[in-house]
Design a protein around this motif. Sequence first.
Motif, PDB file in Angstrom:
ATOM      1  N   VAL A   1      57.835  30.869   0.393  1.00 14.89           N
ATOM      2  CA  VAL A   1      57.397  30.397   1.710  1.00 14.89           C
ATOM      3  C   VAL A   1      58.198  31.142   2.768  1.00 14.89           C
ATOM      4  CG1 VAL A   1      57.194  28.416   3.254  1.00 14.89           C
ATOM      5  CG2 VAL A   1      56.885  28.084   0.794  1.00 14.89           C
ATOM      6  N   GLN A   2      57.520  31.586   3.821  1.00 16.81           N
ATOM      7  CA  GLN A   2      58.212  32.272   4.918  1.00 16.81           C
ATOM      8  C   GLN A   2      57.678  31.767   6.249  1.00 16.81           C
ATOM      9  OE1 GLN A   2      56.728  36.103   3.278  1.00 16.81           O
ATOM     10  NE2 GLN A   2      58.738  36.886   3.848  1.00 16.81           N
ATOM     11  N   ILE A   3      58.589  31.527   7.190  1.00 10.90           N
ATOM     12  CA  ILE A   3      58.196  31.259   8.571  1.00 10.90           C
ATOM     13  C   ILE A   3      58.616  32.483   9.385  1.00 10.90           C
ATOM     14  CG2 ILE A   3      58.461  29.731  10.564  1.00 10.90           C
ATOM     15  CD1 ILE A   3      59.135  27.457   8.638  1.00 10.90           C
ATOM     16  N   HIS A   4      57.644  33.155   9.984  1.00 17.32           N
ATOM     17  CA  HIS A   4      57.909  34.443  10.634  1.00 17.32           C
ATOM     18  C   HIS A   4      58.382  34.261  12.078  1.00 17.32           C
ATOM     19  CE1 HIS A   4      56.185  37.431   7.632  1.00 17.32           C
ATOM     20  NE2 HIS A   4      55.995  36.255   7.066  1.00 17.32           N
ATOM     21  N   SER A   5      59.575  33.697  12.208  1.00 18.87           N
ATOM     22  CA  SER A   5      60.127  33.375  13.534  1.00 18.87           C
ATOM     23  C   SER A   5      60.247  34.606  14.429  1.00 18.87           C
ATOM     24  CB  SER A   5      61.506  32.755  13.383  1.00 18.87           C
ATOM     25  OG  SER A   5      61.484  31.747  12.412  1.00 18.87           O
ATOM     26  N   ASP A   6      60.447  35.768  13.813  1.00 16.25           N
ATOM     27  CA  ASP A   6      60.622  36.993  14.603  1.00 16.25           C
ATOM     28  C   ASP A   6      59.421  37.269  15.506  1.00 16.25           C
ATOM     29  OD1 ASP A   6      59.402  37.344  11.971  1.00 16.25           O
ATOM     30  OD2 ASP A   6      59.186  39.452  12.543  1.00 16.25           O
ATOM     31  N   LEU A   7      58.244  36.794  15.108  1.00 11.44           N
ATOM     32  CA  LEU A   7      57.048  37.074  15.911  1.00 11.44           C
ATOM     33  C   LEU A   7      57.012  36.308  17.228  1.00 11.44           C
ATOM     34  CD1 LEU A   7      54.386  37.551  13.136  1.00 11.44           C
ATOM     35  CD2 LEU A   7      55.071  39.195  14.867  1.00 11.44           C
ATOM     36  N   ARG A   8      57.891  35.294  17.361  1.00  8.50           N
ATOM     37  CA  ARG A   8      57.980  34.636  18.673  1.00  8.50           C
ATOM     38  C   ARG A   8      58.552  35.602  19.709  1.00  8.50           C
ATOM     39  NH1 ARG A   8      57.810  33.095  22.904  1.00  8.50           N
ATOM     40  NH2 ARG A   8      57.841  30.981  23.805  1.00  8.50           N
ATOM     41  N   GLY A   9      59.246  36.621  19.217  1.00  6.41           N
ATOM     42  CA  GLY A   9      59.833  37.616  20.112  1.00  6.41           C
ATOM     43  C   GLY A   9      58.974  38.859  20.298  1.00  6.41           C
ATOM     44  N   ALA A  10      57.736  38.820  19.825  1.00  2.65           N
ATOM     45  CA  ALA A  10      56.831  39.959  20.012  1.00  2.65           C
ATOM     46  C   ALA A  10      56.492  40.121  21.485  1.00  2.65           C
ATOM     47  CB  ALA A  10      55.555  39.747  19.201  1.00  2.65           C
ATOM     48  N   GLU A  11      55.925  41.280  21.816  1.00  2.00           N
ATOM     49  CA  GLU A  11      55.413  41.459  23.168  1.00  2.00           C
ATOM     50  C   GLU A  11      54.163  40.601  23.325  1.00  2.00           C
ATOM     51  OE1 GLU A  11      54.093  45.158  26.045  1.00  2.00           O
ATOM     52  OE2 GLU A  11      55.198  45.585  24.197  1.00  2.00           O
TER      53      GLU A  11
ATOM     54  N   PRO B   1      53.763  37.214  23.009  1.00  2.00           N
ATOM     55  CA  PRO B   1      53.660  36.429  21.771  1.00  2.00           C
ATOM     56  C   PRO B   1      52.795  35.187  21.950  1.00  2.00           C
ATOM     57  CG  PRO B   1      55.669  35.853  22.921  1.00  2.00           C
ATOM     58  CD  PRO B   1      55.006  36.941  23.739  1.00  2.00           C
ATOM     59  N   SER B   2      52.317  34.670  20.836  1.00  2.00           N
ATOM     60  CA  SER B   2      51.847  33.282  20.813  1.00  2.00           C
ATOM     61  C   SER B   2      53.077  32.385  20.910  1.00  2.00           C
ATOM     62  CB  SER B   2      51.116  32.992  19.507  1.00  2.00           C
ATOM     63  OG  SER B   2      50.857  31.603  19.381  1.00  2.00           O
ATOM     64  N   ASP B   3      52.905  31.138  21.331  1.00  2.00           N
ATOM     65  CA  ASP B   3      54.053  30.211  21.308  1.00  2.00           C
ATOM     66  C   ASP B   3      54.285  29.659  19.895  1.00  2.00           C
ATOM     67  OD1 ASP B   3      51.612  28.930  21.754  1.00  2.00           O
ATOM     68  OD2 ASP B   3      52.413  27.477  23.176  1.00  2.00           O
ATOM     69  N   HIS B   4      53.356  29.929  18.969  1.00  2.00           N
ATOM     70  CA  HIS B   4      53.518  29.551  17.558  1.00  2.00           C
ATOM     71  C   HIS B   4      53.765  30.805  16.723  1.00  2.00           C
ATOM     72  CE1 HIS B   4      51.639  25.406  17.869  1.00  2.00           C
ATOM     73  NE2 HIS B   4      51.223  25.944  19.002  1.00  2.00           N
ATOM     74  N   VAL B   5      54.441  30.644  15.582  1.00  2.83           N
ATOM     75  CA  VAL B   5      54.617  31.765  14.650  1.00  2.83           C
ATOM     76  C   VAL B   5      53.923  31.442  13.324  1.00  2.83           C
ATOM     77  CG1 VAL B   5      56.789  32.486  15.719  1.00  2.83           C
ATOM     78  CG2 VAL B   5      56.839  30.921  13.750  1.00  2.83           C
ATOM     79  N   PRO B   6      53.606  32.478  12.537  1.00  3.93           N
ATOM     80  CA  PRO B   6      52.907  32.243  11.274  1.00  3.93           C
ATOM     81  C   PRO B   6      53.817  31.651  10.188  1.00  3.93           C
ATOM     82  CG  PRO B   6      52.772  34.568  11.942  1.00  3.93           C
ATOM     83  CD  PRO B   6      53.800  33.907  12.805  1.00  3.93           C
TER      84      PRO B   6
ATOM     85  N   ARG C   1      45.277  38.783  21.314  1.00  5.95           N
ATOM     86  CA  ARG C   1      46.333  39.175  20.372  1.00  5.95           C
ATOM     87  C   ARG C   1      45.804  39.811  19.095  1.00  5.95           C
ATOM     88  NH1 ARG C   1      49.736  36.074  23.474  1.00  5.95           N
ATOM     89  NH2 ARG C   1      48.669  34.100  23.472  1.00  5.95           N
ATOM     90  N   ILE C   2      44.615  40.422  19.152  1.00  4.44           N
ATOM     91  CA  ILE C   2      44.029  40.972  17.931  1.00  4.44           C
ATOM     92  C   ILE C   2      44.932  42.022  17.282  1.00  4.44           C
ATOM     93  CG2 ILE C   2      42.597  42.584  19.291  1.00  4.44           C
ATOM     94  CD1 ILE C   2      41.740  41.009  15.854  1.00  4.44           C
ATOM     95  N   ASN C   3      45.587  42.866  18.077  1.00  4.33           N
ATOM     96  CA  ASN C   3      46.427  43.904  17.466  1.00  4.33           C
ATOM     97  C   ASN C   3      47.683  43.317  16.819  1.00  4.33           C
ATOM     98  OD1 ASN C   3      44.681  46.019  18.057  1.00  4.33           O
ATOM     99  ND2 ASN C   3      45.517  46.232  20.132  1.00  4.33           N
ATOM    100  N   LEU C   4      48.229  42.263  17.434  1.00  3.56           N
ATOM    101  CA  LEU C   4      49.370  41.573  16.833  1.00  3.56           C
ATOM    102  C   LEU C   4      48.982  40.957  15.491  1.00  3.56           C
ATOM    103  CD1 LEU C   4      52.344  40.722  17.486  1.00  3.56           C
ATOM    104  CD2 LEU C   4      51.399  38.608  18.439  1.00  3.56           C
ATOM    105  N   VAL C   5      47.784  40.378  15.445  1.00  2.20           N
ATOM    106  CA  VAL C   5      47.303  39.753  14.205  1.00  2.20           C
ATOM    107  C   VAL C   5      47.083  40.802  13.122  1.00  2.20           C
ATOM    108  CG1 VAL C   5      45.497  38.352  13.152  1.00  2.20           C
ATOM    109  CG2 VAL C   5      46.222  37.867  15.478  1.00  2.20           C
ATOM    110  N   LEU C   6      46.470  41.912  13.478  1.00  2.00           N
ATOM    111  CA  LEU C   6      46.201  42.961  12.487  1.00  2.00           C
ATOM    112  C   LEU C   6      47.502  43.544  11.940  1.00  2.00           C
ATOM    113  CD1 LEU C   6      43.155  44.796  14.124  1.00  2.00           C
ATOM    114  CD2 LEU C   6      43.122  43.073  12.315  1.00  2.00           C
ATOM    115  N   ASP C   7      48.476  43.758  12.826  1.00  3.54           N
ATOM    116  CA  ASP C   7      49.783  44.250  12.361  1.00  3.54           C
ATOM    117  C   ASP C   7      50.420  43.274  11.388  1.00  3.54           C
ATOM    118  OD1 ASP C   7      49.487  46.459  13.924  1.00  3.54           O
ATOM    119  OD2 ASP C   7      50.887  45.836  15.494  1.00  3.54           O
ATOM    120  N   PHE C   8      50.306  41.974  11.712  1.00  3.39           N
ATOM    121  CA  PHE C   8      50.881  40.949  10.835  1.00  3.39           C
ATOM    122  C   PHE C   8      50.182  40.929   9.481  1.00  3.39           C
ATOM    123  CE2 PHE C   8      50.182  36.552   9.324  1.00  3.39           C
ATOM    124  CZ  PHE C   8      51.444  36.301   8.830  1.00  3.39           C
ATOM    125  N   LEU C   9      48.862  40.972   9.476  1.00  8.05           N
ATOM    126  CA  LEU C   9      48.112  40.950   8.214  1.00  8.05           C
ATOM    127  C   LEU C   9      48.572  42.069   7.297  1.00  8.05           C
ATOM    128  CD1 LEU C   9      44.456  40.252   9.436  1.00  8.05           C
ATOM    129  CD2 LEU C   9      45.817  38.776   7.949  1.00  8.05           C
TER     130      LEU C   9
END
Length: 261
Positions: A237-247, A249-254, A14-22
């Motif tokens: 504080v933010q919980i990025h629930s939308d990332l659970r719906g990524a292509e 996805p991790s089962d956890h969100v940031p 998931r490196i590209n997902l992480v980089l996009d999130f950062l």
Amino acid sequence: MRLATWNINSVRLRINLVLDFLTSADIDVLCLQETKTEDKHFPAEAFTEAGWPHHAIRGEKSYNGVAIIARKPVTAISHRDWAGREDCRHISAQVEGGIQVHNFYVPAGGDVPDREANPKFGHKLDFLSEMTSYFAANRPERSVLVGDLNIAPLPEDVWSTKQLKNVVSHTDIEREGLIRLMNDGSWHDVVRAYFGAAEVLYSWWSYRARDWAASNRGRRLDHVWTSLDLADSVSDVQIHSDLRGAEKPSDHVPTVITIAD
DNA sequence: ATGGTGGGTCACCCA
């Protein structure tokens, strides 16, 4: 300074997902769990090239693995062994602003909530007890504790406190243990404080649902705590629930906090 | 009550 924690369930996949999130979330310090790779295979170059060149990493083959990734230098990198094992479930370092970060991946604990029948559950409880003793004896100051603690402590941290009463992650002994760690260790739950007691909060949804969003059977397993001296320094504080719906996805969100520099 | 899905490594471990 914006700090995030995320159980990524394979940093290489998931490196590209992480980089996009950062980039999109403008993160200064990212704490990862379940990187699932040895240090020699950690995608350090990709983080460096994207603008996060400072790393504290501690991984092993296939299992566990934690990392702290930062824009600015990280110093005093260390770890402790917990519950008599050398598995890669903890790393700590000092980040910008002189903030000490503890990044944990607490054992999930298996399926049966009984330490006699299930040694994994005993391991989890022992890990929790040692954390409690350690922080009671080493009271944190100007510190942040984050990670996948694999426990949802409050009724408002799960989709059904009744149906999860005997499910590992929400049993009474785990819930009480996590609260004891927070209290005896002088930690403050900034996520719960920010959203309030009544808000239902999740950071994890099982892969084993037909439709994670429709069933919405989540749990708050990922936590961000500060030492008491920093409690009033957290502005957002933010919980990025939308990332659970990524292509893929991790089962956890940031979970992200903004803390005064 | 059961099994459902996903990741890593290479017949199963883990979540």
